[in-house]
Design a protein around this motif. Structure first.
Motif, mmCIF file in Angstrom:
data_model
loop_
_atom_site.group_PDB
_atom_site.id
_atom_site.type_symbol
_atom_site.label_atom_id
_atom_site.label_comp_id
_atom_site.label_asym_id
_atom_site.label_seq_id
_atom_site.Cartn_x
_atom_site.Cartn_y
_atom_site.Cartn_z
ATOM 1 N N ASP A 1 0.842 -1.196 0.000
ATOM 2 C CA ASP A 1 0.000 0.000 0.000
ATOM 3 C C ASP A 1 0.878 1.248 0.000
ATOM 4 O O ASP A 1 1.535 1.558 0.998
ATOM 5 C CB ASP A 1 -0.907 -0.012 1.228
ATOM 6 N N ASN A 2 0.877 1.984 -1.097
ATOM 7 C CA ASN A 2 1.721 3.179 -1.207
ATOM 8 C C ASN A 2 1.270 4.317 -0.303
ATOM 9 O O ASN A 2 1.962 5.323 -0.181
ATOM 10 C CB ASN A 2 1.759 3.661 -2.660
ATOM 11 N N ARG A 3 0.105 4.176 0.309
ATOM 12 C CA ARG A 3 -0.332 5.198 1.260
ATOM 13 C C ARG A 3 0.455 5.137 2.554
ATOM 14 O O ARG A 3 0.481 6.094 3.316
ATOM 15 C CB ARG A 3 -1.820 5.022 1.568
ATOM 16 N N GLN A 4 1.103 4.001 2.829
ATOM 17 C CA GLN A 4 1.815 3.888 4.098
ATOM 18 C C GLN A 4 3.119 3.116 4.007
ATOM 19 O O GLN A 4 3.965 3.231 4.872
ATOM 20 C CB GLN A 4 0.920 3.209 5.134
ATOM 21 N N ALA A 5 3.324 2.276 2.952
ATOM 22 C CA ALA A 5 4.516 1.435 2.876
ATOM 23 C C ALA A 5 5.772 2.284 2.693
ATOM 24 O O ALA A 5 5.824 3.167 1.851
ATOM 25 C CB ALA A 5 4.392 0.441 1.727
ATOM 26 N N LEU A 6 6.789 2.001 3.498
ATOM 27 C CA LEU A 6 8.048 2.739 3.425
ATOM 28 C C LEU A 6 9.236 1.828 3.117
ATOM 29 O O LEU A 6 10.191 2.258 2.498
ATOM 30 C CB LEU A 6 8.295 3.474 4.754
ATOM 31 N N GLY A 7 9.187 0.595 3.576
ATOM 32 C CA GLY A 7 10.312 -0.305 3.398
ATOM 33 C C GLY A 7 10.178 -1.178 2.168
ATOM 34 O O GLY A 7 9.353 -0.938 1.284
ATOM 35 N N SER A 8 10.990 -2.214 2.126
ATOM 36 C CA SER A 8 10.971 -3.152 1.010
ATOM 37 C C SER A 8 9.858 -4.172 1.201
ATOM 38 O O SER A 8 9.813 -4.848 2.226
ATOM 39 C CB SER A 8 12.323 -3.879 0.924
ATOM 40 N N PRO A 9 8.945 -4.313 0.233
ATOM 41 C CA PRO A 9 7.900 -5.330 0.360
ATOM 42 C C PRO A 9 8.479 -6.730 0.529
ATOM 43 O O PRO A 9 7.960 -7.532 1.306
ATOM 44 C CB PRO A 9 7.124 -5.199 -0.953
ATOM 45 N N ALA A 10 9.551 -7.030 -0.200
ATOM 46 C CA ALA A 10 10.149 -8.361 -0.116
ATOM 47 C C ALA A 10 10.606 -8.668 1.303
ATOM 48 O O ALA A 10 10.345 -9.752 1.842
ATOM 49 C CB ALA A 10 11.322 -8.466 -1.089
ATOM 50 N N ALA A 11 11.286 -7.713 1.931
ATOM 51 C CA ALA A 11 11.797 -7.926 3.288
ATOM 52 C C ALA A 11 10.664 -8.052 4.305
ATOM 53 O O ALA A 11 10.694 -8.910 5.190
ATOM 54 C CB ALA A 11 12.731 -6.783 3.680
ATOM 55 N N MET A 12 9.649 -7.194 4.179
ATOM 56 C CA MET A 12 8.552 -7.208 5.150
ATOM 57 C C MET A 12 7.714 -8.471 5.027
ATOM 58 O O MET A 12 7.341 -9.090 6.024
ATOM 59 C CB MET A 12 7.689 -5.962 4.957
ATOM 60 N N ILE A 13 7.423 -8.883 3.789
ATOM 61 C CA ILE A 13 6.630 -10.092 3.602
ATOM 62 C C ILE A 13 7.417 -11.325 4.037
ATOM 63 O O ILE A 13 6.876 -12.247 4.653
ATOM 64 C CB ILE A 13 6.187 -10.210 2.132
ATOM 65 N N GLY A 14 8.707 -11.346 3.741
ATOM 66 C CA GLY A 14 9.550 -12.451 4.194
ATOM 67 C C GLY A 14 9.572 -12.565 5.702
ATOM 68 O O GLY A 14 9.529 -13.673 6.261
ATOM 69 N N THR A 15 9.617 -11.431 6.383
ATOM 70 C CA THR A 15 9.599 -11.435 7.850
ATOM 71 C C THR A 15 8.291 -12.009 8.381
ATOM 72 O O THR A 15 8.277 -12.776 9.354
ATOM 73 C CB THR A 15 9.797 -10.008 8.382
#
Length: 294
Positions: free
Chosen positions: A161-175
């Motif tokens: 969500d570009n309204r709030q996402a700041l980091g890497s989607p790959a890293a966050m989803i992997g976590t």
């Protein structure tokens, strides 16, 4: 029909076919990689039995790699539960969702088959199929899968969500995937992904309590989509717009603003998540050509 109109129609069909075929291959590839490396981490090698931490880290890295490689081509769902969540949230059409799930199941089966083929016979065992462990009941197993998938899908929505996402989607989803495995391995081996359970089950030919790994993840995904899209960050789509998106008869989620234009972003923020998601996926589903991904 006039030649000019015919040529334009042919160009649009070609563009649509290229975009769809690329996205479907990306889903096939992402799910295959996820299953091959993730399931490979649970194989019982006598010289180095896997720990829960090792399994969680491997699934983390497999997820991050698959997402990083394919998310701009298809959105890197690599999971029928995630695809269902985006369908419920009116971010993709029903035809695309069905095609995605077919590609994911095919990729998972091929990934599991490759793993089976390169693994020695005495190590394959049950090829990491998901089962109910430690005297857990089927009801407990389903509940755990619901909760694990719910947190995963919420994280996916937030990271995309570009309204709030700041980091890497790959890293966050992997976590988020690693978090699920640190708990879920003890209950069900941690599926959170019907395709991950389906691939090994097909190759081994064992579908005992396999329904758990569809009902749990799909239920958790629907709940997460409802929570995120209708409670936490509701958008302004009308019922007619949602139906048009569902059937694929409208120009789904076309990017109408540039990310740099913050003054325009506030007025279109509710639709921006789906907009950029579809643009990054490169899928033109409308009669008119969509804006190409950045």
């Amino acid at each position: 029909m006039e030649p000019g109109v015919c040529n334009r129609a042919n160009m649009l069909v070609c563009r649509l076919w290229k975009a769809v075929s690329r996205a479907l291959f990306a889903e096939f590839l992402a799910t295959g990689l996820y299953v091959f490396f993730g399931v490979g981490s649970v194989l019982q090698w006598p010289s180095a039995l896997p720990s829960v931490l090792q399994i969680a880290i491997t699934f983390n890295l497999a997820t991050a790699t698959a997402v990083q490689v394919t998310w701009k081509a298809s959105g890197a769902h690599a999971n029928p539960a995630v695809t269902l969540a985006f369908l419920v949230g009116s971010h993709i059409s029903l035809p695309r969702a069905v095609a995605y799930v077919a590609a994911q199941l095919a990729g998972a089966t091929v990934g599991a088959a490759l793993l089976y083929g390169v693994t020695p016979g005495d190590i394959r065992g049950t090829l990491g199929i998901n089962m109910v462990h430690n005297s857990s009941s089927t009801g407990q197993a389903v509940t755990v899968e619901v909760i694990l998938t719910l947190q995963l899908v919420l994280c996916i929505f937030a990271s995309m969500d570009n309204r709030q996402a700041l980091g890497s989607p790959a890293a966050m989803i992997g976590t988020s995937v690693a978090l699920g495995h640190l708990i879920g391995v003890y209950f069900t081996g941690c599926s959170m992904n019907p395709a991950r359970s389906f691939g090994p089950a097909v190759i081994i030919g064992k579908f005992t309590v396999h329904w758990i790994f569809w009902v749990g993840p799909l239920t958790g995904a629907v709940l997460a989509s409802l929570i995120y899209n209708f409670i936490l960050f509701p958008d302004t789509k009308t019922l007619a717009e949602r139906l048009a998106i569902l059937m694929g008869t409208t120009e789904v989620e076309k990017v109408g603003v540039e990310p740099q234009k913050k003054e325009s972003r506030s007025s279109s923020g509710d639709a921006e998540m789906g907009s950029n998601y579809a643009a990054q996926a490169g899928l033109e589903l409308a009669i008119l050509p969509s804006q190409p991904p950045e």
